[in-house]
Design an enzyme around this catalytic site. Sequence first.
Site, short mmCIF file in Angstrom:
data_model
loop_
_atom_site.label_atom_id
_atom_site.label_comp_id
_atom_site.label_asym_id
_atom_site.label_seq_id
_atom_site.Cartn_x
_atom_site.Cartn_y
_atom_site.Cartn_z
CG HIS A 1 -2.00 1.02 1.21
ND1 HIS A 1 -1.79 2.33 1.57
CD2 HIS A 1 -3.29 0.92 0.85
CE1 HIS A 1 -2.94 3.00 1.43
NE2 HIS A 1 -3.86 2.17 1.00
CD GLU B 1 -7.21 -2.84 -3.00
OE1 GLU B 1 -5.99 -2.94 -3.19
OE2 GLU B 1 -7.77 -1.79 -2.63
#
Lengths: 371, 371
Positions: B250, B309
């Site tokens: 991320h 996700e």
Amino acid sequence: MAEGLDGVVATATRLSDVDGEAGRLTIAGYAVEDLAPYASFEEVAYLLLQGRLPEPSEHVRFMQDLAGRRALSRAALAVVHEAAAAKVPPMDALRMAVPILSLGREENPVDDAMTAIASFPTIVGTYWRVLNGRGPVPVRSDLPHAAHYLHQLFGAEPSADRARALETYLNTVCDHGLNASTFAARVIVSTRSDVISGVTGAVGALKGPLHGGAPGPVLDMLKDIKSADRAEAWVRNELKVGRRIMGFGHRVYKVRDPRAAVLSKAADELSSAALENRQLYDLARSVEQTALKVLDEVKPGRNLRTNVEFFTALVLQALGLEPKSFVATFACGRIAGWCAHVIEQHAEDHLIRPQSDYVGPRGLKLKGGSA
Amino acid sequence: MAEGLDGVVATATRLSDVDGEAGRLTIAGYAVEDLAPYASFEEVAYLLLQGRLPEPSEHVRFMQDLAGRRALSRAALAVVHEAAAAKVPPMDALRMAVPILSLGREENPVDDAMTAIASFPTIVGTYWRVLNGRGPVPVRSDLPHAAHYLHQLFGAEPSADRARALETYLNTVCDHGLNASTFAARVIVSTRSDVISGVTGAVGALKGPLHGGAPGPVLDMLKDIKSADRAEAWVRNELKVGRRIMGFGHRVYKVRDPRAAVLSKAADELSSAALENRQLYDLARSVEQTALKVLDEVKPGRNLRTNVEFFTALVLQALGLEPKSFVATFACGRIAGWCAHVIEQHAEDHLIRPQSDYVGPRGLKLKGGSA
């Protein structure tokens, strides 16, 4: 924290340069005053999208390509009719119809840009006619872009002088650095989103009154002043009660906005055709001189100079446009710059994602087992 | 130049705080893991919009207010049908319908926000059913927000467990600092434009693949790996041929995304109901451990940890949603944050307008008298 990102450089661009100290606006290499009054809108759009002016055959093909994209889809037309029936403001109508421009078409940056540029005048023109109880006129592919917009609005082919005046206006406002709507479009497509999404966001940003591009109040001011001899007292009184003088001052320009000169000349030329417009233009020039003198005296050092709105109002009014359509007309020019910025941003392929400072509470707990 | 505005602080906010080093996400004072699994979506939306959790009677009135705004106007419904008939992607359908939410209503920030929050599930649900050849189901005002979205999609009242799982998901993704879509919305309304314009721009930004929120490929990966004993070889091979491992890493988080823990637990609970989901969840946990080990070995120091996700895919898949609807479902949660940011930006009343560096040519002249 950089409030409003003032002074922060967010991106590089080859599209336009605003030099606020010198009062210079460069559009892809050309000074605005050398380009806007002489080039066709199609040439300027080509210049922004391709980085150079077109050769004659490229110019013709580009005009034909745009002209072939003017018709709206059934769904977009239906939304424009609904928007007009509900009497939503013109910029809302544009924001409702533009996102539908991708319907039934494959996503493609240059294709999407061409369709958006070609469709803006059809959307605004159709909306405007339906709003005013007249049926829309069919699109025509045998008129250049600026003339076609006037045809969409008025249902008649404009004279060469009128078309030239609008073309000069659209060229003058085609791009202007990283203004808020252009920046919004670039932020949106920095996620690799598509041109129509970027342009839709830009329309939403342009709608806001802080964006500028709202020249209607300049006309209200001139109507209120009525004659040149009343200007000085009027301006002094406005300043005394703490109001701004419309059409003067700019966030970036500390000298006269170079676009004002271009549009002053266009308004002057266009005003010769009608006594009423000539009188308004002469009044405006006189009010400009008076306002500059009084502003320098009452607000010394602020450098409040004539901005683009002042003469925009005169050009568009002389063309017979109503003030409520001014911002949407601005969008019909700026769409060229938005599209070019979006395509330029695609090549960057880098997310625009600043940070925020959290100033709220921390460590709160829900009471009991649930909120 | 600050490329992509990396590290530049653009605004202050009381809405959420992302601490990437510590792996902490604070939502208006509450740690995401303390809030998302326990609060109703309506409580979280109220918290974001009003700055505190509602009292019981405020909670009920807020639910009723939202529930009364679920039906789409005829014009918005027509556009959703057209979008589904043309098989445009879900995010395009959302971008086409959202700007029409202002039709027939007076502009008002809190009102517009409530209408947008209430309408997103109706737009996505209607689009999804029409796309798949089923008729839309009428809106119901007797279901909470999350349950109503599942009802819109599946045409049946969901079990309490399923509604809770979706609610936890929507709460988990309701806000996340100044991500690209939220920033786009704030730029747009920094001109004093309206909530619907800001939210429309945010939808356009979220559409882009660089935004994140695209958990579909995580499921493809798990299906491809098939069984836990094949995971290590699979991951090593992907890295060898230069591909990213979906669901890891991320831009901001250098440790495990705190939202991953919340959604892992939600997926775990939800998966008990069906053997197939249980097997997929167990496989996912095993793949996670393997991938983290291999990533640490092959990309030392990169700190690629499980992101939101990874478990989003498992929660939404277990709820029976198809990967193509995942990003639009994400939008049904993030809309609360977008609206709160837009209203917070309105209070700033300051244009967000950075600068650009001009890197194009200068001093070009037209050939002859015209371009």
